[in-house]
Design a protein around this motif. Sequence first.
Motif, PDB file in Angstrom:
ATOM      1  N   SER A   2      70.822  13.365  73.574  1.00 11.17           N
ATOM      2  CA  SER A   2      70.843  12.142  72.768  1.00 11.17           C
ATOM      3  C   SER A   2      69.474  11.900  72.168  1.00 11.17           C
ATOM      4  CB  SER A   2      71.246  10.948  73.647  1.00 11.17           C
ATOM      5  OG  SER A   2      71.099   9.749  72.927  1.00 11.17           O
ATOM      6  N   SER A   3      69.479  11.452  70.925  1.00 11.48           N
ATOM      7  CA  SER A   3      68.211  11.159  70.252  1.00 11.48           C
ATOM      8  C   SER A   3      67.860   9.682  70.369  1.00 11.48           C
ATOM      9  CB  SER A   3      68.321  11.545  68.771  1.00 11.48           C
ATOM     10  OG  SER A   3      69.352  10.783  68.147  1.00 11.48           O
ATOM     11  N   GLN A   4      68.594   8.939  71.243  1.00 10.76           N
ATOM     12  CA  GLN A   4      68.371   7.509  71.407  1.00 10.76           C
ATOM     13  C   GLN A   4      66.916   7.232  71.785  1.00 10.76           C
ATOM     14  OE1 GLN A   4      70.894   5.405  70.875  1.00 10.76           O
ATOM     15  NE2 GLN A   4      69.777   3.518  71.265  1.00 10.76           N
ATOM     16  N   GLU A   5      66.201   6.494  70.931  1.00  6.37           N
ATOM     17  CA  GLU A   5      64.830   6.073  71.199  1.00  6.37           C
ATOM     18  C   GLU A   5      63.850   7.227  71.372  1.00  6.37           C
ATOM     19  OE1 GLU A   5      63.863   2.988  70.933  1.00  6.37           O
ATOM     20  OE2 GLU A   5      65.912   2.351  70.528  1.00  6.37           O
ATOM     21  N   ARG A   6      64.223   8.426  70.982  1.00  2.93           N
ATOM     22  CA  ARG A   6      63.306   9.563  71.067  1.00  2.93           C
ATOM     23  C   ARG A   6      62.943   9.974  69.648  1.00  2.93           C
ATOM     24  NH1 ARG A   6      65.285  14.184  74.886  1.00  2.93           N
ATOM     25  NH2 ARG A   6      63.039  14.623  74.827  1.00  2.93           N
ATOM     26  N   LEU A  57      68.888   8.091  57.152  1.00  5.83           N
ATOM     27  CA  LEU A  57      68.029   6.993  56.695  1.00  5.83           C
ATOM     28  C   LEU A  57      68.776   5.672  56.671  1.00  5.83           C
ATOM     29  CD1 LEU A  57      66.144   8.818  53.788  1.00  5.83           C
ATOM     30  CD2 LEU A  57      65.078   7.894  55.854  1.00  5.83           C
ATOM     31  N   LYS A  58      70.052   5.725  56.313  1.00  3.92           N
ATOM     32  CA  LYS A  58      70.848   4.494  56.227  1.00  3.92           C
ATOM     33  C   LYS A  58      71.095   3.873  57.600  1.00  3.92           C
ATOM     34  CE  LYS A  58      73.239   5.800  51.960  1.00  3.92           C
ATOM     35  NZ  LYS A  58      74.548   6.222  51.355  1.00  3.92           N
ATOM     36  N   VAL A  59      71.291   4.718  58.619  1.00  2.00           N
ATOM     37  CA  VAL A  59      71.613   4.188  59.956  1.00  2.00           C
ATOM     38  C   VAL A  59      70.375   4.070  60.839  1.00  2.00           C
ATOM     39  CG1 VAL A  59      73.945   5.120  59.843  1.00  2.00           C
ATOM     40  CG2 VAL A  59      72.132   6.497  60.888  1.00  2.00           C
ATOM     41  N   GLY A  60      69.205   4.433  60.333  1.00  2.00           N
ATOM     42  CA  GLY A  60      67.978   4.263  61.086  1.00  2.00           C
ATOM     43  C   GLY A  60      67.600   5.418  61.982  1.00  2.00           C
ATOM     44  N   ARG A  61      68.310   6.543  61.896  1.00  7.12           N
ATOM     45  CA  ARG A  61      67.958   7.709  62.693  1.00  7.12           C
ATOM     46  C   ARG A  61      66.835   8.520  62.035  1.00  7.12           C
ATOM     47  NH1 ARG A  61      71.555  11.503  62.953  1.00  7.12           N
ATOM     48  NH2 ARG A  61      70.389  12.533  64.618  1.00  7.12           N
ATOM     49  N   ALA A  62      66.474   8.124  60.842  1.00 11.33           N
ATOM     50  CA  ALA A  62      65.337   8.724  60.139  1.00 11.33           C
ATOM     51  C   ALA A  62      64.561   7.615  59.448  1.00 11.33           C
ATOM     52  CB  ALA A  62      65.811   9.754  59.128  1.00 11.33           C
ATOM     53  N   GLN A  63      63.267   7.789  59.385  1.00  6.76           N
ATOM     54  CA  GLN A  63      62.385   6.827  58.718  1.00  6.76           C
ATOM     55  C   GLN A  63      61.415   7.575  57.816  1.00  6.76           C
ATOM     56  OE1 GLN A  63      60.226   4.744  61.742  1.00  6.76           O
ATOM     57  NE2 GLN A  63      61.963   3.469  62.383  1.00  6.76           N
ATOM     58  N   TYR A  64      60.928   6.868  56.808  1.00  2.00           N
ATOM     59  CA  TYR A  64      59.866   7.435  55.983  1.00  2.00           C
ATOM     60  C   TYR A  64      58.637   6.561  56.108  1.00  2.00           C
ATOM     61  CZ  TYR A  64      57.075   9.134  52.118  1.00  2.00           C
ATOM     62  OH  TYR A  64      56.055   9.657  51.378  1.00  2.00           O
ATOM     63  N   VAL A  65      57.473   7.185  56.282  1.00  2.00           N
ATOM     64  CA  VAL A  65      56.223   6.442  56.329  1.00  2.00           C
ATOM     65  C   VAL A  65      55.206   7.143  55.441  1.00  2.00           C
ATOM     66  CG1 VAL A  65      55.507   7.699  58.402  1.00  2.00           C
ATOM     67  CG2 VAL A  65      54.393   5.544  57.823  1.00  2.00           C
ATOM     68  N   SER A  66      54.532   6.367  54.612  1.00  2.00           N
ATOM     69  CA  SER A  66      53.497   6.918  53.746  1.00  2.00           C
ATOM     70  C   SER A  66      52.207   7.046  54.556  1.00  2.00           C
ATOM     71  CB  SER A  66      53.274   5.999  52.540  1.00  2.00           C
ATOM     72  OG  SER A  66      52.216   6.478  51.741  1.00  2.00           O
ATOM     73  N   GLN A  80      53.131   6.390  66.138  1.00  2.95           N
ATOM     74  CA  GLN A  80      53.480   5.437  67.186  1.00  2.95           C
ATOM     75  C   GLN A  80      54.844   5.752  67.790  1.00  2.95           C
ATOM     76  OE1 GLN A  80      51.979   2.879  68.664  1.00  2.95           O
ATOM     77  NE2 GLN A  80      50.084   2.803  67.474  1.00  2.95           N
ATOM     78  N   GLY A  81      54.891   5.903  69.116  1.00  2.76           N
ATOM     79  CA  GLY A  81      56.161   6.091  69.813  1.00  2.76           C
ATOM     80  C   GLY A  81      56.740   7.491  69.705  1.00  2.76           C
ATOM     81  N   ALA A  82      56.007   8.436  69.117  1.00  5.71           N
ATOM     82  CA  ALA A  82      56.537   9.791  68.929  1.00  5.71           C
ATOM     83  C   ALA A  82      56.337  10.630  70.186  1.00  5.71           C
ATOM     84  CB  ALA A  82      55.865  10.465  67.750  1.00  5.71           C
TER      85      ALA A  82
END
Length: 548
Positions: A2-6, A57-66, A80-82
């Motif tokens: 599971s990728s929950q919170e990881r 990206l839509k469900v929050g399992r991926a994020q983009y940060v500049s 952070q949190g990785a």
Amino acid sequence: MSSQERWCVVTGGRGFAARHLVEMLISYEMYCVRIADLAPSIRLEQYEEEGPLGKALKVGRAQYVSADLRDKTQVLKAFQGAEVVFHMAAPDSSINNYNLQRSVNVEGTKNVIESCVALQVNRLIYTSSPSVVFDGVHGIINGDESLSYPVKHNDFYSATKAEGEALVLKANGEKGLLTCCIRPSSIFGPGDRLLVPSLVTAARAGKSKFIIGDGNNMYDFTYVGNVAHAHICAERALASKGPVAEKASGQAYFITNMEPIKFWDFMSIILEGLGYERPRIKIPAVVMMPIAHLVEFIYRILAPYGMKVPQLTPSRIRLLSCDRTFSCSKAVDRLGYSPIVSLQEGLEKTIESYSHLRAEQQPRKDRQSKIHRYLGGGRVADVLLWKDEKQSLATILILLAFYYNFVASGYSMIATICKLFLLVAVFLYIHANLPERIFGCTIEKVPVSAFHCSVEKTNRAALSVVTQWNTAVDVFKTLCRGGDWMLFLKVAVALVIVGLLSAISFQRLYLSGILIMFSAFYIYDKKEDEIDGIISRITNSRSTPKSE
């Protein structure tokens, strides 16, 4: 799993290989993926919006940060949190700019390592390059990880990647951080914005006919899906803990498709697959080197005005003409790596993904270029602009032969002219006595009319001389009257240039002239719009008054 919170982070996550890794991570549902890149926001291609990345990206399992790796504050925020960091960010390898390459590959990598340690990231996988062990001179056959870094690298990209790799390997074990480095060789596949597009551009310009070197140099290529797979193999090995992680960490690994192939055969497969002519004319690398140095010099001057990175550079000439094959035994043994896509399948997928670049779908450029018209649009223009490669090469050889036999010989002017006439006389005599056909080939005789100068031609030549003389007289008349400072400036600059040229020996001037004629005209012919745009921007920037 599971990728929950990881979470994992992919630096340079919008790059070619990084996009494939991001999609693979999302598809395997191993981690939530944070994509770190320079752009202020992410812009997805249509296929990405409809694929795993868009949905994640839509469900929050991926994020983009500049994030700019050169700013440690931004790096700390991105990490952070990785639990895992895949460090894939790097400048374009073709940009041979030391400050740029060092700022990202060395200083940026330092920020990545320090941020991983500070935030207690468990694993760091660094995307290196086989070029870290390549000196640009000696080929490599089945090289393994025992190869040391050379004293001098092929370019600044390779040198700084080696520094970054060394930093990552040294950081292994620091406060629990496990590291390793992946060295993928010559990545190809769908989504590549360098290899295939540049090949097609060269083919459209008629430059894909040339083979640099003898054409027998062997290469290891790696399908981009296998590169992404290798990164995941490395991460899984480090995550295994115990003897497996201990054996895998702190090491560098060559990654290839494990199917060496001749470099120019590989290029031919792609070109022919897209409907273009395969390379066939061999040019020694030593012949191309002076031209490549000239192109790189021009780029350094004009880069601030918008000139694009040239494909023909000294470092690239060395890469195209040397052997570069590597052993993956260590990756197989310690990471459990093996290619998941064969070379043939990878080539088929790559060719299919670039169907829009096929030869039959490209618009034809029928108009003559500006420089072609300026050169008269005839045979001379065709030779100087390499419209007929055989004629151009033959002309260069004739000019070089003339140089070594007449210009560099040290003879006086009269002796040189006599020797030249003697050579012409011998040639004409032998040619006149040759049979009309030899081995089935027709021998064209030189007609007497070729040496005859008609009254009309004589009149035109005389008129041209007189016209030029009168023009010069008019210029001096205008200077005598005064007032036209622009004309005076033009004359003065012209005389200064002539004076400078006269200070150069005729031998150097002759060789420089050959190089300029057969390279500068050709470059302008192919990059006419780009060079005109640069000149326009330079002119406008100088003519625009500065605001108070």
